[in-house]
Design an enzyme around this catalytic site. Sequence first.
Site, mmCIF file in Angstrom:
data_model
loop_
_atom_site.group_PDB
_atom_site.id
_atom_site.type_symbol
_atom_site.label_atom_id
_atom_site.label_comp_id
_atom_site.label_asym_id
_atom_site.label_seq_id
_atom_site.Cartn_x
_atom_site.Cartn_y
_atom_site.Cartn_z
ATOM 1 N N ILE A 200 0.830 -1.209 0.000
ATOM 2 C CA ILE A 200 0.000 0.000 0.000
ATOM 3 C C ILE A 200 0.855 1.246 0.000
ATOM 4 O O ILE A 200 1.648 1.480 0.917
ATOM 5 C CB ILE A 200 -0.951 0.003 1.224
ATOM 6 C CG1 ILE A 200 -1.712 -1.333 1.321
ATOM 7 C CG2 ILE A 200 -1.894 1.197 1.151
ATOM 8 C CD1 ILE A 200 -2.548 -1.675 0.103
ATOM 9 N N LYS A 201 0.645 2.037 -1.045
ATOM 10 C CA LYS A 201 1.427 3.269 -1.191
ATOM 11 C C LYS A 201 0.659 4.405 -0.516
ATOM 12 O O LYS A 201 -0.522 4.632 -0.805
ATOM 13 C CB LYS A 201 1.596 3.553 -2.679
ATOM 14 C CG LYS A 201 2.912 4.172 -3.045
ATOM 15 C CD LYS A 201 3.026 4.145 -4.555
ATOM 16 C CE LYS A 201 4.184 4.958 -5.014
ATOM 17 N NZ LYS A 201 4.165 5.101 -6.471
ATOM 18 N N ILE A 202 1.359 5.086 0.375
ATOM 19 C CA ILE A 202 0.720 6.137 1.170
ATOM 20 C C ILE A 202 1.607 7.382 1.141
ATOM 21 O O ILE A 202 2.815 7.280 1.385
ATOM 22 C CB ILE A 202 0.527 5.645 2.627
ATOM 23 C CG1 ILE A 202 -0.437 4.452 2.628
ATOM 24 C CG2 ILE A 202 0.050 6.767 3.549
ATOM 25 C CD1 ILE A 202 -0.861 3.969 3.980
#
Length: 216
Positions: free
Chosen positions: A82-84
């Site tokens: 998950i890219k945050i």
Amino acid sequence: MKIFIDTANIEEIRKTAELGILDGVTTNPSLIAKEGRDLKQVISEICSIVDGPISAEVISLDAEDMVKEAKELSKLHKNVVIKIPICEEGLKAVNILSKEGIKTNVTLIFSAQQALLAAKSGASFVSPFIGRVDDIGNGGLEIVRDISDIFNIYGLETQIIAASIRNPMHVLECAKVGCDVVTVPYKVIMQMIKHPLTDIGIKKFLQDYKKSNKRI
Ligand code: E4P
């Protein structure tokens, strides 16, 4: 050093995977929008092609919704990361997700301080953007070098993904500073394969071979 491709284009991913050099994929909302397809469909398709970390970015701006989005995306495949974006809410989300064993890639990193905080909150990866820093006349590679030094000094396990790569020299410099991963656009991967002396060499070998075949 691992090589990821920075694209959501299936054709580019397939062609690069065939070369046997691909360790993972990064996408972002702009890259997904460029393909004009549904995020979840694209990510699932990428996961069926590449067996490695596949980054899919959340678009929510508060931690609670980021976590919800992250959980939905991570159901797609075990390799989804998950890219945050780095920000206060982003770090809160990373902290929650890391405790639940969900891997994160903290993105839009433009300083070593941001990378240090992301690592401390439990990020699996940090993505410093080299090209965008170079674009405004500063040194993108310096930031990567600083992050690498700091992570080494303190034994931080967070991996560095050098991002926003514009040319083969960026890749070379990242390799020299000991980056864990570099995420490269398809065009730059193709540029890395090419060398004018190789082209001349291939042509000459063929010409010589054909000449000698005529003599036999
Ligand atoms: C990183 O993961 C991003 O997707 C990407 O490298 C951004 O690059 P850009 O500056 O070319 O948009």
